[in-house]
Design an enzyme around this catalytic site. Structure first.
Site, short mmCIF file in Angstrom:
data_model
loop_
_atom_site.label_atom_id
_atom_site.label_comp_id
_atom_site.label_asym_id
_atom_site.label_seq_id
_atom_site.Cartn_x
_atom_site.Cartn_y
_atom_site.Cartn_z
CE1 TYR A 1 -57.42 -19.48 25.67
CE2 TYR A 1 -55.21 -20.26 25.25
CZ TYR A 1 -56.52 -20.10 24.85
OH TYR A 1 -56.92 -20.58 23.62
CG ASN B 1 -51.95 -18.13 19.92
OD1 ASN B 1 -52.16 -16.93 19.99
ND2 ASN B 1 -52.85 -19.00 19.49
N GLY C 1 -61.15 -10.28 17.63
CA GLY C 1 -60.87 -8.91 18.06
C GLY C 1 -62.07 -8.21 18.68
CE LYS D 1 -58.14 -9.28 30.02
NZ LYS D 1 -58.60 -8.33 28.98
N GLY E 1 -63.62 -9.52 21.56
CA GLY E 1 -63.77 -10.01 22.93
C GLY E 1 -64.52 -11.33 23.05
CD GLU F 1 -57.42 -30.57 25.31
OE1 GLU F 1 -56.86 -29.91 24.42
OE2 GLU F 1 -57.44 -31.82 25.32
CD GLU G 1 -63.20 -37.64 8.49
OE1 GLU G 1 -62.40 -38.00 9.37
OE2 GLU G 1 -62.83 -37.10 7.43
CB ILE H 1 -50.36 -17.00 26.18
CG1 ILE H 1 -49.98 -18.32 25.51
CG2 ILE H 1 -49.73 -16.88 27.56
CD1 ILE H 1 -48.52 -18.42 25.09
#
Length: 174
Positions: free
Chosen positions: A129, A122, A90, A131, A92, A79, A37, A126
């Site tokens: 995002y 989360n 962890g 930053k 970066g 998006e 698939e 967040i």
């Protein structure tokens, strides 16, 4: 860190991610795809101009994926989604991968806005995002079903002008 277009040779890595319940819960998607698939989806979407998929590499190894989806050339928005392989979290890479995807969207596709959906619980995502300059635009109550329960999701957006202004400030500070 390096990003490059997703290729067919990357499908075994994508297959592993797509079959992880915990990973797919972050994307609010159902896990468990067959490899056949996945291959058919790749073949069907490889020329789709409404999406761009990039592999994030660290030391020439597959570390994750960043995707621009639902690219709309009339309204100039898309998006963005990202998954970092658990062994590379962890380091970066989420922030660097997101930044690379955002830069591609704004500088190559000439998008005006990039948006995303994130589980309201989360906090780590967040934080990343925000930053990068994303701002919360709203909360979708019990909008996604994952891991047996409904989750609130923030819709967050970033405008090209705001991202460019933030980058100029960052460059001047360096």
């Amino acid at each position: 860190m390096n990003i490059r277009p997703l290729e067919k040779r990357d499908l075994p890595h994508i297959y592993r991610q797509k079959n992880s319940r915990s990973v797919m819960a972050l994307w609010f998607e159902e896990p468990y795809n067959s490899f056949d698939e996945l291959t058919l989806l790749y073949d069907r979407h490889v020329l789709d101009q409404t999406e761009r998929r990039f592999v994030i590499e660290k030391d020439n190894a597959f570390a994750g994926v960043v995707e621009l989806m639902e690219i709309n050339t009339i309204h100039r928005h898309a998006e963005i989604q990202i998954i970092i392989d658990s062994k590379y979290q962890g380091h970066g890479l989420a922030q660097a991968g997101m930044k690379a995807g955002i830069e591609y969207g704004f500088n190559v596709l000439n998008l005006h806005k990039i948006y995303l959906f994130v589980d309201a619980e989360n906090a780590a995502a967040i934080h990343i995002y925000k930053k990068l300059g994303f701002q919360e635009e709203g909360c979708l109550k019990q909008h996604f079903f994952a891991e047996g329960e409904y989750h609130d999701s923030y819709m967050m957006g970033l405008f090209s002008a705001d991202f460019r202004a933030k980058q100029k400030v960052t460059v001047k500070a360096d």
